[in-house]
Design a protein around this motif. Structure first.
Motif, PDB file in Angstrom:
ATOM      1  N   ASN A  87       0.850  -1.180   0.000  1.00  0.00           N
ATOM      2  CA  ASN A  87       0.000   0.000   0.000  1.00  0.00           C
ATOM      3  C   ASN A  87       0.892   1.238   0.000  1.00  0.00           C
ATOM      4  N   PHE A  88       0.728   2.074  -1.020  1.00  0.00           N
ATOM      5  CA  PHE A  88       1.473   3.326  -1.102  1.00  0.00           C
ATOM      6  C   PHE A  88       0.693   4.386  -0.336  1.00  0.00           C
ATOM      7  N   LEU A  89       1.362   5.059   0.597  1.00  0.00           N
ATOM      8  CA  LEU A  89       0.647   5.906   1.552  1.00  0.00           C
ATOM      9  C   LEU A  89       0.901   7.399   1.356  1.00  0.00           C
TER      10      LEU A  89
ATOM     11  N   LEU B  75      -3.567  11.794 -21.211  1.00  0.00           N
ATOM     12  CA  LEU B  75      -2.237  11.998 -20.626  1.00  0.00           C
ATOM     13  C   LEU B  75      -2.216  13.084 -19.546  1.00  0.00           C
ATOM     14  N   VAL B  76      -3.242  13.917 -19.486  1.00  0.00           N
ATOM     15  CA  VAL B  76      -3.227  15.017 -18.525  1.00  0.00           C
ATOM     16  C   VAL B  76      -3.389  14.582 -17.081  1.00  0.00           C
ATOM     17  N   ALA B  77      -4.212  13.549 -16.893  1.00  0.00           N
ATOM     18  CA  ALA B  77      -4.536  13.163 -15.517  1.00  0.00           C
ATOM     19  C   ALA B  77      -3.332  12.553 -14.823  1.00  0.00           C
ATOM     20  N   LEU B  78      -3.279  12.749 -13.530  1.00  0.00           N
ATOM     21  CA  LEU B  78      -2.187  12.188 -12.753  1.00  0.00           C
ATOM     22  C   LEU B  78      -2.715  11.055 -11.882  1.00  0.00           C
ATOM     23  N   ALA B  79      -2.456   9.842 -12.308  1.00  0.00           N
ATOM     24  CA  ALA B  79      -2.904   8.676 -11.541  1.00  0.00           C
ATOM     25  C   ALA B  79      -1.747   8.148 -10.711  1.00  0.00           C
ATOM     26  N   VAL B  80      -2.030   7.746  -9.491  1.00  0.00           N
ATOM     27  CA  VAL B  80      -0.977   7.178  -8.643  1.00  0.00           C
ATOM     28  C   VAL B  80      -1.399   5.792  -8.148  1.00  0.00           C
ATOM     29  N   THR B  81      -0.433   4.890  -8.095  1.00  0.00           N
ATOM     30  CA  THR B  81      -0.697   3.548  -7.585  1.00  0.00           C
ATOM     31  C   THR B  81      -0.951   3.636  -6.090  1.00  0.00           C
ATOM     32  N   THR B  82      -2.047   3.044  -5.630  1.00  0.00           N
ATOM     33  CA  THR B  82      -2.287   3.018  -4.185  1.00  0.00           C
ATOM     34  C   THR B  82      -2.067   1.622  -3.612  1.00  0.00           C
ATOM     35  N   ASN B  83      -2.336   0.594  -4.397  1.00  0.00           N
ATOM     36  CA  ASN B  83      -2.153  -0.776  -3.930  1.00  0.00           C
ATOM     37  C   ASN B  83      -1.682  -1.657  -5.070  1.00  0.00           C
ATOM     38  N   LEU B  84      -0.744  -2.534  -4.773  1.00  0.00           N
ATOM     39  CA  LEU B  84      -0.305  -3.520  -5.767  1.00  0.00           C
ATOM     40  C   LEU B  84      -0.077  -4.842  -5.050  1.00  0.00           C
ATOM     41  N   ASN B  85      -0.728  -5.880  -5.573  1.00  0.00           N
ATOM     42  CA  ASN B  85      -0.589  -7.216  -5.002  1.00  0.00           C
ATOM     43  C   ASN B  85      -0.068  -8.151  -6.080  1.00  0.00           C
ATOM     44  N   ILE B  86       1.083  -8.780  -5.816  1.00  0.00           N
ATOM     45  CA  ILE B  86       1.683  -9.648  -6.823  1.00  0.00           C
ATOM     46  C   ILE B  86       1.868 -11.058  -6.277  1.00  0.00           C
TER      47      ILE B  86
END
Lengths: 139, 139, 139, 139
Positions: A87-89, B75-86
């Motif tokens: 989880n990125f906080l 391309l304008v929007a700024l999306a950020v990763t909040t969770n990653l499960n691998i």
């Protein structure tokens, strides 16, 4: 039945520099089922916008888990990550080392589960939180 | 209310090379809520033992998700990763590119959830499987 | 070395009704590494606001994974869930059965990884997505 | 700008009994970003083999997170679980209550991330560990 020989901090450090050359870490402290590692951050670890990239955080967490497990089971065993959940906080600082505090939640014969809290050095609010599972092959 | 301008494959490729310079990917295909990306593997991406390192797999999955989201929201929007499960499934080949197939499961206004299946090029059994969530900031 | 006897749909159904009496499911279909199960929804499975509770969705996903694994490894083996990751995507309908589509991603000797997509019967957009890992004890 | 009215333990308990009638919990303690809840275990919560079922553990963890969030943001807000990741660690006792210790890792305006450690009452080794994310709708 053979005893496990616990590696020293120096042995673990040398092992990690060979095993994970792309992610050079310093082991700050080692304790029962716990460790703290430090990763210095340079331009290679940053993303545009001035923040530490997500994969670098995952890499440091993975290395911290690996160090903690090896300090318990010895350098001979081959543990592999089977699951990692992050989880990125908060946005990490571009100018600070990353500090990873790892704690094993379960040290089983086949599976090890741990958690890692990641900080930008000097800040008390974590930038990311990881839980990960390692599989330990049969001897 | 403004229309979203969908970026072309060339625009997305150029954007990614600027945004993720450490993880140069080629976009193989783009479709509705889906994409396939390729990452070439060199010595820098390997671990001792001759396998692609886990953080590289996470990085490729993250980039594949990002491409797929940007192709939908622009391309304008700024999306950020909040969770990653691998989940790591099999040892990747050291001599093959990594192929990432991404599919968005939910494209909401605030959260996007997707899954990515990772392969060593030429093998049909996946080496890893990722689910990830991105947060899209308010406009 | 003994052959694995694959259980029939009727045998699996009877086994599940004994093993998971709190979560009565019907097995809609079984195929190679895949299955679809149905769970009827009553007042006991709802939350105030008229939606299926999250734990019920997790329970159905877990049961679908279990059915799919047992159909591959036989009823004798004892598999236990070690990790379950769920993303809640949309509000499920209070008036529809829950349908779970399960697919095994890796069927190893020690670990099985699968994914389950959950729907409200009749809707094509999923209400939740699950990845789960089961551990299979040594024979 | 309106102040948030923090609910009392009694108000939270009453709210939870209405909201989660299938999972009656007692709030043992409440502190800054933390809480401990207790769930009594009866025959309905057990699986054959004499252990607490996985979905019951997930339900208690979810309820503990919800209590902790509501104690911070007030009873008016509607928070929904978007992601829950659980690692099952040990077989819970059939004869003990389940104790859930919850701690918020990040309390953002839109997303809240927390972790929950679950125990069989009286044992110091945890039976499961959960991280979960809640989404808080715009006011």
């Amino acid at each position: 039945m053979s005893e496990i020989t616990r590696p020293s901090k120096a042995e673990l450090t040398a092992f990690m520099h060979t095993e994970f050359p792309q992610c050079p870490i310093d082991i700050e402290s080692l304790a029962h089922h716990q460790c703290v590692v430090r990763r210095s951050i340079g331009v290679q670890q940053l993303r545009p916008g001035g923040t530490v990239s997500g994969p670098v955080l995952m890499e440091v967490a993975d290395a911290a888990m690996y160090v903690t497990i090896l300090s318990e089971i010895g350098l001979v065993a081959l543990a592999v990550t089977t699951n990692l959940n992050i989880n990125f906080l908060r946005k990490p600082s571009a100018n600070s080392d990353v500090i990873a505090q790892c704690r094993l939640i379960k040290l089983g014969k086949r599976l090890v589960v741990g958690e890692v809290t990641l900080f930008s050095d000097g800040d008390e609010d974590p930038v990311a939180h990881v839980t990960a599972t390692y599989s330990i092959p049969p001897r």
